[in-house]
Motif scaffolding. Sequence first.
Motif, PDB file in Angstrom:
ATOM      1  N   VAL A   1       1.056  -0.974  -0.533  1.00 32.19           N
ATOM      2  CA  VAL A   1      -0.190  -0.219  -0.020  1.00 32.19           C
ATOM      3  C   VAL A   1       0.996   1.421   0.547  1.00 32.19           C
ATOM      4  CG1 VAL A   1      -2.132   1.512   1.239  1.00 32.19           C
ATOM      5  CG2 VAL A   1      -2.414  -0.998   1.228  1.00 32.19           C
ATOM      6  N   ALA A   2       1.900   0.830   0.776  1.00 28.89           N
ATOM      7  CA  ALA A   2       3.056   2.141   1.223  1.00 28.89           C
ATOM      8  C   ALA A   2       3.500   2.415  -0.624  1.00 28.89           C
ATOM      9  CB  ALA A   2       4.066   2.010   1.844  1.00 28.89           C
ATOM     10  N   LEU A   3       3.578   1.774  -1.005  1.00 32.42           N
ATOM     11  CA  LEU A   3       4.739   1.827  -2.981  1.00 32.42           C
ATOM     12  C   LEU A   3       3.684   2.388  -3.311  1.00 32.42           C
ATOM     13  CD1 LEU A   3       7.478   1.032  -3.711  1.00 32.42           C
ATOM     14  CD2 LEU A   3       6.265  -1.146  -4.162  1.00 32.42           C
ATOM     15  N   PHE A   4       2.146   1.780  -3.378  1.00 32.78           N
ATOM     16  CA  PHE A   4       1.375   2.539  -3.931  1.00 32.78           C
ATOM     17  C   PHE A   4       0.902   3.796  -4.202  1.00 32.78           C
ATOM     18  CE2 PHE A   4      -2.861   3.223  -5.650  1.00 32.78           C
ATOM     19  CZ  PHE A   4      -2.919   2.623  -7.468  1.00 32.78           C
ATOM     20  N   ALA A   5       1.136   4.174  -2.671  1.00 29.90           N
ATOM     21  CA  ALA A   5       1.199   5.859  -2.272  1.00 29.90           C
ATOM     22  C   ALA A   5       2.483   6.267  -3.268  1.00 29.90           C
ATOM     23  CB  ALA A   5       1.377   5.350  -1.068  1.00 29.90           C
ATOM     24  N   VAL A   6       3.484   5.653  -2.825  1.00 35.36           N
ATOM     25  CA  VAL A   6       4.430   7.074  -3.337  1.00 35.36           C
ATOM     26  C   VAL A   6       4.635   6.351  -5.098  1.00 35.36           C
ATOM     27  CG1 VAL A   6       6.869   6.628  -3.836  1.00 35.36           C
ATOM     28  CG2 VAL A   6       6.326   6.035  -1.457  1.00 35.36           C
ATOM     29  N   VAL A   7       3.902   5.895  -5.380  1.00 31.88           N
ATOM     30  CA  VAL A   7       4.360   5.617  -7.888  1.00 31.88           C
ATOM     31  C   VAL A   7       2.668   7.231  -7.553  1.00 31.88           C
ATOM     32  CG1 VAL A   7       2.990   4.487  -8.529  1.00 31.88           C
ATOM     33  CG2 VAL A   7       4.980   3.480  -7.106  1.00 31.88           C
ATOM     34  N   VAL A   8       1.851   6.912  -6.813  1.00 28.40           N
ATOM     35  CA  VAL A   8       0.671   8.124  -7.026  1.00 28.40           C
ATOM     36  C   VAL A   8       1.635   9.457  -6.589  1.00 28.40           C
ATOM     37  CG1 VAL A   8      -1.404   8.793  -6.757  1.00 28.40           C
ATOM     38  CG2 VAL A   8      -0.934   5.984  -6.853  1.00 28.40           C
ATOM     39  N   GLY A   9       2.369   8.861  -5.415  1.00 24.72           N
ATOM     40  CA  GLY A   9       2.518  10.262  -5.275  1.00 24.72           C
ATOM     41  C   GLY A   9       3.447  11.037  -6.043  1.00 24.72           C
ATOM     42  N   LEU A  10       4.494  10.284  -6.931  1.00 24.89           N
ATOM     43  CA  LEU A  10       5.572  10.566  -7.571  1.00 24.89           C
ATOM     44  C   LEU A  10       4.971  10.894  -9.227  1.00 24.89           C
ATOM     45  CD1 LEU A  10       8.477   8.224  -7.227  1.00 24.89           C
ATOM     46  CD2 LEU A  10       8.259  10.665  -6.875  1.00 24.89           C
ATOM     47  N   LEU A  11       3.897  10.409  -9.571  1.00 22.38           N
ATOM     48  CA  LEU A  11       3.245  10.543 -10.497  1.00 22.38           C
ATOM     49  C   LEU A  11       2.587  12.263 -10.416  1.00 22.38           C
ATOM     50  CD1 LEU A  11       1.600   7.444 -11.759  1.00 22.38           C
ATOM     51  CD2 LEU A  11       3.516   8.799 -12.952  1.00 22.38           C
ATOM     52  N   ASN A  12       2.090  12.198  -8.949  1.00 26.04           N
ATOM     53  CA  ASN A  12       1.561  13.551  -8.679  1.00 26.04           C
ATOM     54  C   ASN A  12       2.052  14.652  -8.797  1.00 26.04           C
ATOM     55  OD1 ASN A  12      -0.688  15.612  -7.969  1.00 26.04           O
ATOM     56  ND2 ASN A  12       0.285  15.066  -5.924  1.00 26.04           N
ATOM     57  N   THR A  13       3.208  14.130  -8.016  1.00 26.88           N
ATOM     58  CA  THR A  13       4.257  15.444  -8.841  1.00 26.88           C
ATOM     59  C   THR A  13       4.371  16.166 -10.218  1.00 26.88           C
ATOM     60  OG1 THR A  13       5.214  14.973  -6.736  1.00 26.88           O
ATOM     61  CG2 THR A  13       6.745  15.528  -8.098  1.00 26.88           C
ATOM     62  N   VAL A  14       4.954  14.838 -10.848  1.00 33.14           N
ATOM     63  CA  VAL A  14       5.159  14.955 -12.425  1.00 33.14           C
ATOM     64  C   VAL A  14       4.158  15.790 -13.112  1.00 33.14           C
ATOM     65  CG1 VAL A  14       5.736  13.775 -14.810  1.00 33.14           C
ATOM     66  CG2 VAL A  14       7.334  12.773 -12.186  1.00 33.14           C
ATOM     67  N   VAL A  15       3.146  15.087 -12.567  1.00 33.97           N
ATOM     68  CA  VAL A  15       2.027  15.835 -13.845  1.00 33.97           C
ATOM     69  C   VAL A  15       1.296  17.125 -13.011  1.00 33.97           C
ATOM     70  CG1 VAL A  15      -1.215  15.240 -13.889  1.00 33.97           C
ATOM     71  CG2 VAL A  15       0.763  13.496 -14.268  1.00 33.97           C
ATOM     72  N   GLY A  16       1.519  17.428 -11.648  1.00 38.03           N
ATOM     73  CA  GLY A  16       1.867  18.773 -11.062  1.00 38.03           C
ATOM     74  C   GLY A  16       2.356  19.889 -11.771  1.00 38.03           C
ATOM     75  N   THR A  17       3.822  19.270 -11.967  1.00 34.72           N
ATOM     76  CA  THR A  17       4.377  20.422 -12.359  1.00 34.72           C
ATOM     77  C   THR A  17       4.539  20.606 -13.564  1.00 34.72           C
ATOM     78  OG1 THR A  17       5.880  19.400 -10.747  1.00 34.72           O
ATOM     79  CG2 THR A  17       7.258  20.410 -12.901  1.00 34.72           C
ATOM     80  N   VAL A  18       3.888  19.665 -14.786  1.00 31.68           N
ATOM     81  CA  VAL A  18       4.129  20.096 -16.115  1.00 31.68           C
ATOM     82  C   VAL A  18       2.627  20.954 -15.804  1.00 31.68           C
ATOM     83  CG1 VAL A  18       3.282  18.593 -18.083  1.00 31.68           C
ATOM     84  CG2 VAL A  18       4.798  18.156 -16.386  1.00 31.68           C
TER      85      VAL A  18
END
Length: 134
Positions: free
Chosen positions: A91-108
């Motif tokens: 669950v934590a690994l999935f949350a980290v992956v979603v957080g990284l995708l959120n960071t990339v998409v938010g920056t773009v």
Amino acid sequence: MSSLAERLQRKSQKASATKQVRLKLVYVDFWSAVKLSFLIALTLGIILVVATVLVWVLLNALQVFSAIDGLMSNILNQKFSVTTLLPLTQVALFAVVVGLLNTVVGTVLGAIAAMLYNFSVRITGGLLVGFTNN
């Protein structure tokens, strides 16, 4: 001759008029917008990971997973365990992956918003902002 304190006292007794400044925002620096959107998205990603782990730990501590295990075991007529299906690490690994995708998409998205604003200023003339001394 009057002292400096007397002059300042007379000056403070005068009613000061409200001053207003009106400015137009006609340009947003691209790299500043990218850096700010990156920091905001990174903060939201960290909050997402921490909140996900806390919710999982809270549900486990409140025996919610045990109640779901019992209910699913009765429905399926076989042993069932939520914690083996979704362990905390997964669950934590999935949350980290979603957080990284959120960071990339938010920056773009922040970069695109800055570019679109800079292009639209040519048509609209910019955003009018007013400041007062109140």
